[in-house]
Design a protein around this motif. Structure first.
Motif, PDB file in Angstrom:
ATOM      1  N   MET A   4       0.751  -1.102   0.130  1.00 58.66           N
ATOM      2  CA  MET A   4       0.083   0.202  -0.061  1.00 58.66           C
ATOM      3  C   MET A   4       0.771   1.115   0.138  1.00 58.66           C
ATOM      4  SD  MET A   4      -2.849  -0.867   2.315  1.00 58.66           S
ATOM      5  CE  MET A   4      -2.018  -0.413   3.732  1.00 58.66           C
TER       6      MET A   4
ATOM      7  N   TYR B 273     -14.418  -4.584  -6.133  1.00 53.95           N
ATOM      8  CA  TYR B 273     -13.753  -4.894  -5.867  1.00 53.95           C
ATOM      9  C   TYR B 273     -12.393  -5.872  -6.386  1.00 53.95           C
ATOM     10  CZ  TYR B 273     -15.236  -3.798  -1.338  1.00 53.95           C
ATOM     11  OH  TYR B 273     -16.253  -3.167  -0.263  1.00 53.95           O
TER      12      TYR B 273
ATOM     13  N   PRO C 280      -6.179   4.245   1.544  1.00 56.94           N
ATOM     14  CA  PRO C 280      -6.366   4.850  -0.132  1.00 56.94           C
ATOM     15  C   PRO C 280      -6.729   6.472  -0.261  1.00 56.94           C
ATOM     16  CG  PRO C 280      -8.276   3.723   0.748  1.00 56.94           C
ATOM     17  CD  PRO C 280      -7.012   3.459   2.124  1.00 56.94           C
TER      18      PRO C 280
ATOM     19  N   LYS D 267       1.211   5.547  -7.894  1.00 57.59           N
ATOM     20  CA  LYS D 267       0.621   4.336  -8.443  1.00 57.59           C
ATOM     21  C   LYS D 267       1.455   3.700  -7.287  1.00 57.59           C
ATOM     22  CE  LYS D 267      -2.848   5.117 -11.356  1.00 57.59           C
ATOM     23  NZ  LYS D 267      -3.629   5.480 -10.561  1.00 57.59           N
TER      24      LYS D 267
ATOM     25  N   TYR E  78      -1.133  -2.477  -5.064  1.00 57.51           N
ATOM     26  CA  TYR E  78      -2.537  -2.771  -4.239  1.00 57.51           C
ATOM     27  C   TYR E  78      -3.215  -1.931  -4.546  1.00 57.51           C
ATOM     28  CZ  TYR E  78      -4.499  -4.305   0.362  1.00 57.51           C
ATOM     29  OH  TYR E  78      -5.353  -5.261   1.299  1.00 57.51           O
ATOM     30  N   GLU E  79      -3.766  -3.117  -5.087  1.00 57.10           N
ATOM     31  CA  GLU E  79      -5.705  -2.407  -5.083  1.00 57.10           C
ATOM     32  C   GLU E  79      -6.606  -3.632  -4.531  1.00 57.10           C
ATOM     33  OE1 GLU E  79      -5.880  -2.287  -8.903  1.00 57.10           O
ATOM     34  OE2 GLU E  79      -7.978  -0.919  -9.128  1.00 57.10           O
TER      35      GLU E  79
ATOM     36  N   GLN F 199      -9.843  -2.066  -3.389  1.00 55.39           N
ATOM     37  CA  GLN F 199     -11.355  -1.369  -4.181  1.00 55.39           C
ATOM     38  C   GLN F 199     -11.135  -0.817  -5.280  1.00 55.39           C
ATOM     39  OE1 GLN F 199     -10.620   2.289  -0.636  1.00 55.39           O
ATOM     40  NE2 GLN F 199     -12.853   1.913  -0.285  1.00 55.39           N
ATOM     41  N   LYS F 200     -11.636  -1.047  -6.323  1.00 54.22           N
ATOM     42  CA  LYS F 200     -11.037  -1.165  -7.608  1.00 54.22           C
ATOM     43  C   LYS F 200     -11.074   0.950  -7.526  1.00 54.22           C
ATOM     44  CE  LYS F 200     -13.821  -4.082 -10.056  1.00 54.22           C
ATOM     45  NZ  LYS F 200     -14.471  -4.826 -10.868  1.00 54.22           N
ATOM     46  N   GLY F 201     -10.236   0.682  -8.765  1.00 51.81           N
ATOM     47  CA  GLY F 201      -9.837   1.801  -8.193  1.00 51.81           C
ATOM     48  C   GLY F 201      -8.855   2.626  -7.574  1.00 51.81           C
ATOM     49  N   GLY F 202      -8.527   2.007  -6.222  1.00 53.79           N
ATOM     50  CA  GLY F 202      -8.083   2.287  -5.246  1.00 53.79           C
ATOM     51  C   GLY F 202      -6.799   2.039  -5.500  1.00 53.79           C
ATOM     52  N   ASN F 203      -5.997   2.412  -5.910  1.00 53.70           N
ATOM     53  CA  ASN F 203      -4.320   2.000  -6.118  1.00 53.70           C
ATOM     54  C   ASN F 203      -3.202   3.242  -6.182  1.00 53.70           C
ATOM     55  OD1 ASN F 203      -5.211   2.744  -8.684  1.00 53.70           O
ATOM     56  ND2 ASN F 203      -3.363   1.134  -9.533  1.00 53.70           N
ATOM     57  N   THR F 204      -4.199   4.194  -5.347  1.00 51.20           N
ATOM     58  CA  THR F 204      -3.266   5.852  -4.976  1.00 51.20           C
ATOM     59  C   THR F 204      -2.026   6.010  -3.759  1.00 51.20           C
ATOM     60  OG1 THR F 204      -4.064   6.104  -7.862  1.00 51.20           O
ATOM     61  CG2 THR F 204      -2.430   7.895  -6.050  1.00 51.20           C
TER      62      THR F 204
END
Ligand code: SAM
Length: 225
Positions: free
Chosen positions: A19, A88, A177, A207, A210-211, A213-218
């Motif tokens: 993360m 997810y 996230p 970026k 680790y993702e 939540q969809k789109g939660g890799n920032t």
């Protein structure tokens, strides 16, 4: 996902590494884990001979009580994930059963380490937005699954004060996230970055590998310029 309160769900050292894109050098810094809750990050690093300080309001309770709080909300949280699996990404946790097993293993590791770690000052009962640490006491502050995620429960002002406080006690801050519980980007993110920029901080969106939540890799990385 909809929650009326912050839930005591914790992540592992491996998840923290992903993360926050933590390098081996990062793990040698003096680290403050803010809102670490029942994560096993601290316990696992301690087992490797490193020392992290974690803080959380949950640490006013005994380990067994924290586990009970997890047990009380677990069915609801996992039930909500089961009802919307499409929200997810199942690359890391292959399915709901693996996810549940991981969260349970993590909290068990935490509980095993907690009493000793609290006595050693590795787990501190404290809460944002005010921390009783010295200026720049830590090289790196980490905050996962609390700020931005619970934007519906905590105001923009709370987020700003919390971030400034973590930057007072730490040289660098990483937050992950940046999405709310409903999977949308927190409306606080853009104004917060603007405000921090204007106060002379350097914010970078990175970026990470680790993702969930969809789109939660920032991840948001904030340093002093
Ligand atoms: C979902 S858990 C995340 C735990 C850990 N960071 C992780 O990602 O595995 C969120 C944590 O935020 C903590 N929390 C709630 N209010 C807080 C506050 N004002 N300051 C710091 N932590 C808080 C909760 O007690 C809870 O343990």
């Amino acid at each position: 996902m909809k929650l009326s309160e912050v839930v005591p769900f914790g992540r592992s050292l491996d998840e923290y590494r992903h993360m926050f894109a933590l390098s081996r050098q990062d793990l040698d810094k003096t680290i403050l884990g803010v809102a670490d809750g029942p994560a096993s990050f601290n316990a696992e690093l301690f087992a490797q001979g490193k020392r992290v300080v974690s803080l959380d309001p949950l640490y006013q309770f005994e380990g067994e009580e924290i586990k009970k709080q997890f047990d009380r909300v677990a069915d609801d949280v996992f039930g909500q994930v089961a009802s919307r699996p499409q929200d997810y990404v199942w690359a890391y946790h292959k399915n709901l059963q693996v996810l549940r097993e991981t969260r349970t293993r993590v909290i068990d590791l935490f509980v095993t380490d907690f009493a000793r770690g609290k006595a050693e000052g590795r787990y501190i009962y404290a809460q944002l937005p005010v921390l009783e640490f010295r200026n720049q006491q830590f090289g790196l502050a980490l905050c996962s699954h609390f700020l931005f995620l619970y934007s519906s429960l905590f105001s923009y002002e709370f987020h700003l004060q919390s971030v400034l406080e973590m930057l007072r006690v730490g040289n660098e801050l990483r937050i992950f996230p940046l999405l709310r519980l409903d999977g949308q980007e927190s409306p606080y993110l853009t104004p917060l970055i603007k405000e921090l920029d204007s106060r002379g901080f350097h914010c970078r969106l990175e970026k990470v590998a680790y993702e969930m939540q969809k789109g939660g890799n920032t991840m948001l990385k904030i340093t002093k310029t």
